[in-house]
Design a protein around this motif. Structure first.
Motif, mmCIF file in Angstrom:
data_model
loop_
_atom_site.group_PDB
_atom_site.id
_atom_site.type_symbol
_atom_site.label_atom_id
_atom_site.label_comp_id
_atom_site.label_asym_id
_atom_site.label_seq_id
_atom_site.Cartn_x
_atom_site.Cartn_y
_atom_site.Cartn_z
ATOM 1 N N ARG C 164 0.815 -1.218 0.000
ATOM 2 C CA ARG C 164 0.000 0.000 0.000
ATOM 3 C C ARG C 164 0.851 1.271 0.000
ATOM 4 O O ARG C 164 0.345 2.344 0.255
ATOM 5 N N LYS C 214 3.959 -1.093 -3.581
ATOM 6 C CA LYS C 214 3.038 -1.500 -4.646
ATOM 7 C C LYS C 214 3.712 -1.322 -5.993
ATOM 8 O O LYS C 214 3.797 -2.234 -6.796
ATOM 9 N N THR C 215 4.164 -0.119 -6.247
ATOM 10 C CA THR C 215 4.900 0.128 -7.478
ATOM 11 C C THR C 215 5.701 1.403 -7.298
ATOM 12 O O THR C 215 5.455 2.164 -6.357
ATOM 13 N N SER C 225 -3.120 9.541 -9.051
ATOM 14 C CA SER C 225 -4.223 8.590 -9.224
ATOM 15 C C SER C 225 -4.073 7.405 -8.284
ATOM 16 O O SER C 225 -5.055 6.832 -7.836
ATOM 17 N N LEU C 226 -2.818 7.038 -7.970
ATOM 18 C CA LEU C 226 -2.626 5.950 -7.000
ATOM 19 C C LEU C 226 -3.173 6.348 -5.627
ATOM 20 O O LEU C 226 -3.834 5.559 -4.950
ATOM 21 N N SER C 229 -7.200 6.963 -5.688
ATOM 22 C CA SER C 229 -7.988 5.737 -5.808
ATOM 23 C C SER C 229 -7.893 4.903 -4.540
ATOM 24 O O SER C 229 -8.626 3.942 -4.374
ATOM 25 N N GLU C 231 -5.441 3.049 -3.817
ATOM 26 C CA GLU C 231 -4.602 1.868 -4.025
ATOM 27 C C GLU C 231 -3.317 1.988 -3.210
ATOM 28 O O GLU C 231 -2.735 1.004 -2.792
#
Lengths: 289, 357, 360
Positions: C164, C214-215, C225-226, C229, C231
């Motif tokens: 996360r 996560k990335t 946007s991560l 959202s 995420e």
């Protein structure tokens, strides 16, 4: 006398743009890159000629692992693009009605109208954890919680196949389109089953297109940048990314140039190997009687 | 027994009927031609026999058995395509071996059979040649050998001489006939060239607009055509229009613009008052007035020298040109353009058919 | 190569001569800067005030700015805005900037500390190569409803946030992690062996941490946007991105790490072959005027390096900054130190190793 002079002149005039293009925009920059790759940095603004950059590459497993990984995944993408592209090209060239052919072909080209970046973001919107696919799967009750479909090699491969498959379809379509239907009928008439006709007539006939398509898609894939980076996430290394890093982030033009030369050399080698293993020659793809 | 038999064969594409209720039988070992202008449906007919099209109605029997349910690759009917369709990615030997390999014959047998068939067509030892290295006539023979090595019940040939030049075509006509004799196989030959059909065939079917107009030997077609179409299509002929004045004993008196002539009334619809076409072959006409024959006056328009086939063109009273055989044109005939001549022919050598409406 | 270079320069020069001829007396000011650092409205006002100057803007980032200038030997642009730590070594190595004429710049209004800091960092042989424009920080942001105690670079690797968190795989995270481990990487710049040791430890830590991430985000848009959202609930970030998100979701706040947020100062420099120095100085003085500063900050999300820069922020940004920083945090800021030659290479290798490792 006059005639030969005139034809010589027209030959020169016709060749000039091509030679200029090849020379100024392709050969010269490549020579420049090659030259930079041979410069060793010994201090600020001080350089010597040498192979140190290449030795650095060999000594660092991260680099050649990434190169191998890039090549391997590019081969996989090429193979999948062939698998996906062949039926499509075959359908458009041989099965579809003459009238709908142009429309179908155009339909295939539509993805080219948007940029790489937009296409990659399209995939992100679809596949992210809070994205369309994950949401639909949950609504359908197939999965209980959100699922992350991005940031793995499978996604990278799918995204790349999607990006390059057109460049497979176009050469396949043009060779298959040139194939006389009576060859297929002769194949059946003489007792061949669908499989035999496909294996012994369609595939050999389409081989120039297959080879051309594979070379184009392989080179495009190995040289792609945005798709593997945007879809790949934390574990995706792509060789072009390292070239970018060397040039831009680390100000290391010498090393970046070396990587560039190596990428070109290695992909050319893979293409050569592929041609050898399948018994094809480059001349086959361009010069067909 | 008949090798090939078609019963009431019909093929429709949408509203268009390409082949309309065609029935015929081809006796074993004979050379059967289907002759017709392009677009008459002959190619569709052949494709149905080969299995590439399904008939809308009717039946196809090979050696007495219906093959409608048999897919094309299982029918023992082989086809020589219009452009031969030799496989460019295989050499000659592989082309011929293709069908045998599809059948799964043992390798040694294949090599043997390929060599044998090449021997028979007079091209021994060309197995290793590429197709592109062959001449047009050789390609032709290879295409036939590729089929014949499979010993088909019927060999279909779809205008295979169309792409050849005239000289070669003449030679290949004879060669094809000889090959057919040699293999003793039933040939079904499609062409729009009446001379090919006449020279080679045992029987010819003349096809027009999806129907067979007449089936018969070349001699029958030539000498007693069953319709105006056949009379006009098979062989050279003069043709002009007229109206029947009276009929007696199968001979019709026809009023034409150039004068009154008598011709054999062919077909049932020739009756008094009917518009007809009159057909007379050039070789039936001679200079002078035969006894009890038709005669017309005219002027020599031009002289067409062609050796034994030399002709003169005579312009008759209504302005029509008539071809007349004139084999002795050695300069001594004394005829020249502009001369007044009288031409004539025996009454039974002319025929009239009701004009097509 | 040299010959080619000359040909290229000649061609470019010709293009400029002809281009200039059509533009007549007009000067073109070509600015190489960060996205949003030259809002249309400001350009419009500037061109209104100086009708003979036409502004052309190219958006870029630190690395690309230097790469572009290096490729041309400092030609093609008349004003560039790299961060203060990217000037000294780049100038020594590639000679791409020209010294500033400080008499042309109205420095009276600049924040004296920042001005002195930038001057100290960018003086070579007694010549000053840069003055400050805006400053900001890199730090952390978190959705405080889901990660209430988030306050250290280390927390990105805390297993309770597994899958996360996110970070950008660039030098900031290396430095932040080093600070979190109790090291002072900037001090170690003086001794590159020592710095390598620190980097090795940081690399190991971040490889181990990879599983938790996560990335790696690539730019402000995908980070936004991560976070929005949900995420990702906490990430390493640029302050400006965090402020922007605060405007959309008050739960997402910028968090200065307990070891201090890393502060950068974007500067004004003049490329060595710049051709419109006067216009460049006019631009510098123009955008440092208080009323322009507010418009600029509204666009960039960064704080102007002028006296009372925070007060000149637009209201929403001011609120976001005040929600993030107290005086103690400000005092605790760690300004990026000049990057000595060779460090980029060392850091680049470390980053490569982290990226290539299969941490899951």
């Amino acid at each position: 006398m006059f005639r030969s002079d005139a034809s010589k002149l027209s030959l020169i005039l016709l060749m000039t743009p091509f030679v200029l293009w090849i020379g100024l925009l392709i050969v010269l920059p490549q020579l420049g890159i090659g030259y930079i790759s041979l410069r060793e940095k010994v201090g600020p603004r001080e350089y010597e000629l040498g192979l140190a950059n290449y030795i650095d590459f060999i000594n660092e497993p991260i680099y050649w692992n990434t190169l191998l990984r890039t090549a391997w995944m590019s081969i996989l993408v090429t193979a999948l693009a062939l698998l996906v592209g062949f039926p499509v090209a075959y359908y458009i060239a041989k099965i579809a009605q003459q009238r709908s052919r142009a429309a179908l072909f155009l339909l295939c080209l539509i993805p080219l109208w948007v940029s790489d970046l937009v296409r990659a973001f399209g995939w992100i919107v679809l596949l992210r954890e809070t994205g369309v696919v994950s949401g639909m799967l949950q609504t359908a009750g197939l999965i209980s919680g959100p699922v992350e479909l991005l940031y793995n090699d499978v996604t990278v491969v799918i995204g790349l196949v999607y990006t390059v498959v057109l460049f497979m379809i176009v050469p396949l379509f043009s060779t298959l389109d040139g194939m006389d239907n009576s060859l297929l009928e002769a194949g059946y008439n003489l007792g061949g089953s669908r499989v035999t006709v496909f294996r012994r007539i369609v595939v050999p006939y389409a081989m120039p297109g297959i080879v051309a398509g594979c070379i184009i898609t392989f080179m495009l894939t190995a040289g792609s940048y945005l798709t593997p980076i945007l879809l790949g996430g934390k574990n995706s290394s792509w060789f072009t990314e390292q070239i970018y890093d060397q040039f831009i982030t680390r100000y290391n033009w010498e090393s970046g140039a070396t990587f560039g030369v190596l990428l070109l050399g290695f992909t050319s080698f893979v293409v050569w190997l592929g041609l050898r293993l399948t018994g094809q020659s480059l001349a086959n793809t361009v010069a067909k009687e | 027994m008949d090798d090939l038999q078609c019963d009431g064969l019909t093929k429709r594409f949408g509203n268009f009927t390409a082949v309309n209720d065609v029935s015929f039988a081809v006796p074993s070992g004979s050379f059967f031609s289907i002759l017709g202008p392009s677009g008459c449906g002959k190619t569709t007919l052949m494709r149905m026999i080969a299995g590439f099209e399904n008939p809308s109605k009717g039946d196809i029997k090979i050696k007495g058995n219906s093959v409608l349910a048999t897919p094309p690759n299982k029918r023992n009917v082989k086809m020589v395509f219009q452009h031969l369709a030799l496989f460019p990615m295989m050499n000659v030997g592989e082309n011929i071996a293709y069908g045998l390999r599809c059948r799964g014959e043992p390798k040694a047998d294949i090599a043997h059979k390929v060599a044998a068939v090449l021997e028979r067509i007079g091209l021994p030892g060309v197995e290793e040649k590429e197709v592109a290295q062959l001449s047009g006539g050789q390609k032709q023979r290879i295409a036939i050998a590729r089929c014949m090595v499979l010993e088909p019940d019927v060999l279909l040939l779809d205008e295979p001489l169309g792409a050849l030049d005239l000289k070669l075509r003449e030679r290949m006509k004879i060669e094809l006939k000889l090959l057919q004799h040699q293999f003793d196989t039933t040939f079904l030959y499609i062409t729009h060239d009446q001379s090919e059909a006449l020279v080679m065939s045992d029987n010819v079917a003349v096809m027009n607009a999806g129907r067979f107009e007449q089936i018969g030997t070349p001699q029958e077609l030539y000498h007693s055509p069953a319709s105006g179409f056949v009379a006009g299509f098979v062989g050279d002929t003069n043709r002009w229009k007229g109206r029947v004045v009276s009929i007696a004993d199968g001979a019709a008196k026809v009023q034409t613009a150039a004068g009154e002539i008598v011709a054999a009334a062919s077909g049932e619809d020739v009756a008094e008052g009917v518009e007809v076409d009159v057909f007379v072959r050039p070789e039936a006409i001679e200079l002078g007035v035969p006894e009890n024959g038709n005669s017309l006056r005219g002027k020599v328009d031009s002289l067409l020298f062609n050796g034994a086939n030399s002709r003169i063109l005579v312009r008759i009273a209504d302005g029509e040109l008539i071809e007349v055989n004139y084999p002795v044109m050695d300069g001594g005939g004394g005829l020249s353009a502009g001369d007044d001549v009288e031409i004539g022919w025996a009454r039974e050598r002319g025929r009239c058919f009701a004009a097509a409406r | 190569m040299r010959k080619l270079g000359r040909t290229l320069i000649a061609t470019t020069a010709m293009a400029m001569v002809f281009g200039g001829a059509t533009a007549q007396a007009e000067t073109t000011l070509r600015i190489l800067t960060w996205g949003s650092y030259a809002p249309d409205k400001v350009i419009e006002m500037f061109e209104e005030k100086y009708p003979d100057i036409k502004v052309e803007v190219t958006f870029s980032n630190n690395e690309e700015m230097i790469a572009k200038l290096r490729a041309t030997g400092g030609a093609g642009y008349d004003l560039a805005q790299p961060s203060h730590d990217r000037i000294y070594a780049a100038q020594l190595e590639y000679d791409i900037y020209k010294p500033l004429d400080l008499s042309q710049i109205d420095t009276s209004n600049m924040d004296p500390n920042l001005l002195a800091g930038v001057k100290a960092n960018t003086t070579i042989d007694g010549e000053v190569y840069a003055v400050p424009h805006q400053w900001g920080t890199s730090g952390l942001m978190a959705d405080i409803t889901k990660a209430p105690d988030f306050n250290s670079w280390d927390d990105l690797c805390d297993p309770q946030y597994k899958g996360r968190t996110s970070m950008r795989l660039k030098r900031t995270i290396l430095l932040g992690t080093a600070f979190a481990m109790g090291k002072d990487p900037f001090a170690a710049y003086a001794d590159l062996d020592e710095y390598q040791n620190i980097l090795d430890e940081v690399t190991e830590k971040l490889i181990a941490c990879k599983d938790n991430i996560k990335t790696y985000w690539q730019g402000g848009d995908d980070l936004s946007s991560l976070m929005l959202s949900g995420e990702v609930i906490a990430s390493e970030t640029w302050d400006s991105t965090a402020y922007k998100l605060y405007g959309e979701n008050q739960n997402i706040v910028f968090i200065p790490p307990e070891t201090g947020a890393l502060a950068w100062i974007d500067t004004f420099t003049i490329p060595r072959k710049g051709e419109a120095d006067d216009a460049a100085y006019k631009w510098i003085n123009f955008v440092l005027q208080p009323e322009i500063v507010t418009m600029m900050s509204a666009s960039t999300g960064a704080i102007a390096a002028v006296n009372g820069g925070i007060d000149l922020l637009p209201e929403d940004k001011k609120a976001a900054v005040q929600a993030a920083f107290d005086d103690e945090d400000i005092a605790n800021l760690k300004f990026f130190a000049n990057i000595p030659a060779g460090v980029e290479d060392m850091e680049g290798k470390a980053l490569e190793r982290i990226k290539a490792a299969t941490g899951g």
